[in-house]
Design a protein around this motif. Sequence first.
Motif, PDB file in Angstrom:
ATOM      1  N   MET A  31       0.826  -1.208   0.000  1.00  0.00           N
ATOM      2  CA  MET A  31       0.000   0.000   0.000  1.00  0.00           C
ATOM      3  C   MET A  31       0.863   1.262   0.000  1.00  0.00           C
ATOM      4  SD  MET A  31      -3.046  -0.976  -0.310  1.00  0.00           S
ATOM      5  CE  MET A  31      -3.884   0.556  -0.042  1.00  0.00           C
ATOM      6  N   GLY A  32       1.942   1.246   0.754  1.00  0.00           N
ATOM      7  CA  GLY A  32       2.859   2.385   0.778  1.00  0.00           C
ATOM      8  C   GLY A  32       3.512   2.608  -0.568  1.00  0.00           C
ATOM      9  N   THR A  33       3.893   1.520  -1.236  1.00  0.00           N
ATOM     10  CA  THR A  33       4.519   1.616  -2.548  1.00  0.00           C
ATOM     11  C   THR A  33       3.535   2.156  -3.582  1.00  0.00           C
ATOM     12  OG1 THR A  33       5.969  -0.234  -2.003  1.00  0.00           O
ATOM     13  CG2 THR A  33       5.727   0.302  -4.331  1.00  0.00           C
ATOM     14  N   ILE A  34       2.307   1.671  -3.536  1.00  0.00           N
ATOM     15  CA  ILE A  34       1.285   2.153  -4.476  1.00  0.00           C
ATOM     16  C   ILE A  34       0.993   3.632  -4.239  1.00  0.00           C
ATOM     17  CG2 ILE A  34      -1.166   1.958  -5.077  1.00  0.00           C
ATOM     18  CD1 ILE A  34      -0.826  -1.093  -4.570  1.00  0.00           C
ATOM     19  N   ALA A  35       0.898   4.031  -2.983  1.00  0.00           N
ATOM     20  CA  ALA A  35       0.642   5.439  -2.664  1.00  0.00           C
ATOM     21  C   ALA A  35       1.796   6.317  -3.134  1.00  0.00           C
ATOM     22  CB  ALA A  35       0.422   5.612  -1.167  1.00  0.00           C
ATOM     23  N   ALA A  40       4.011  10.193  -6.964  1.00  0.00           N
ATOM     24  CA  ALA A  40       5.061  10.544  -7.919  1.00  0.00           C
ATOM     25  C   ALA A  40       4.482  10.838  -9.295  1.00  0.00           C
ATOM     26  CB  ALA A  40       6.083   9.410  -8.000  1.00  0.00           C
ATOM     27  N   ALA A  41       3.489  10.069  -9.717  1.00  0.00           N
ATOM     28  CA  ALA A  41       2.869  10.296 -11.027  1.00  0.00           C
ATOM     29  C   ALA A  41       2.159  11.649 -11.073  1.00  0.00           C
ATOM     30  CB  ALA A  41       1.881   9.174 -11.338  1.00  0.00           C
ATOM     31  N   VAL A  42       1.437  11.978 -10.014  1.00  0.00           N
ATOM     32  CA  VAL A  42       0.739  13.266  -9.965  1.00  0.00           C
ATOM     33  C   VAL A  42       1.754  14.410  -9.940  1.00  0.00           C
ATOM     34  CG1 VAL A  42      -0.728  14.741  -8.518  1.00  0.00           C
ATOM     35  CG2 VAL A  42      -1.337  12.344  -8.887  1.00  0.00           C
ATOM     36  N   LEU A  43       2.798  14.275  -9.141  1.00  0.00           N
ATOM     37  CA  LEU A  43       3.822  15.311  -9.064  1.00  0.00           C
ATOM     38  C   LEU A  43       4.528  15.488 -10.404  1.00  0.00           C
ATOM     39  CD1 LEU A  43       5.191  17.279  -7.130  1.00  0.00           C
ATOM     40  CD2 LEU A  43       6.821  15.479  -6.576  1.00  0.00           C
ATOM     41  N   TYR A  44       4.813  14.389 -11.095  1.00  0.00           N
ATOM     42  CA  TYR A  44       5.457  14.460 -12.409  1.00  0.00           C
ATOM     43  C   TYR A  44       4.569  15.214 -13.400  1.00  0.00           C
ATOM     44  CZ  TYR A  44       7.411  13.032 -16.877  1.00  0.00           C
ATOM     45  OH  TYR A  44       7.944  13.052 -18.140  1.00  0.00           O
ATOM     46  N   LYS A  45       3.270  14.915 -13.394  1.00  0.00           N
ATOM     47  CA  LYS A  45       2.334  15.605 -14.286  1.00  0.00           C
ATOM     48  C   LYS A  45       2.300  17.107 -13.996  1.00  0.00           C
ATOM     49  CE  LYS A  45       0.106  12.859 -17.078  1.00  0.00           C
ATOM     50  NZ  LYS A  45       0.166  13.043 -18.507  1.00  0.00           N
ATOM     51  N   ILE A  46       2.317  17.462 -12.718  1.00  0.00           N
ATOM     52  CA  ILE A  46       2.274  18.875 -12.347  1.00  0.00           C
ATOM     53  C   ILE A  46       3.553  19.589 -12.772  1.00  0.00           C
ATOM     54  CG2 ILE A  46       2.285  20.462 -10.370  1.00  0.00           C
ATOM     55  CD1 ILE A  46       0.364  18.474  -8.986  1.00  0.00           C
ATOM     56  N   VAL A  47       4.692  18.998 -12.482  1.00  0.00           N
ATOM     57  CA  VAL A  47       5.976  19.644 -12.768  1.00  0.00           C
ATOM     58  C   VAL A  47       6.222  19.748 -14.267  1.00  0.00           C
ATOM     59  CG1 VAL A  47       8.483  19.400 -12.492  1.00  0.00           C
ATOM     60  CG2 VAL A  47       6.981  19.059 -10.550  1.00  0.00           C
TER      61      VAL A  47
END
Length: 68
Positions: A31-35, A40-47
């Motif tokens: 669960m920690g890895t999935i979170a 990371a995916a959301v942050l990558y999209k934002i940046v």
Amino acid sequence: MKSGMKKMRAWCRARRAAGSDAGMTTSEYAMGTIAAAGFAAVLYKIVTSDSVSGALESVIGKALDAPF
């Protein structure tokens, strides 16, 4: 202040009496890895968006052009 210390000591005693977990279980790691991957995916999209990318380039450009 003393009341808070008494509560903390009582809580510590209760935790020791209940036993402690040695670590996370496999499902908790999963669960920690999935979170973390989702964050990371959301942050990558934002940046990598145009507006944020432009702002970062502007800030870096201004910092490099600053007089010493």
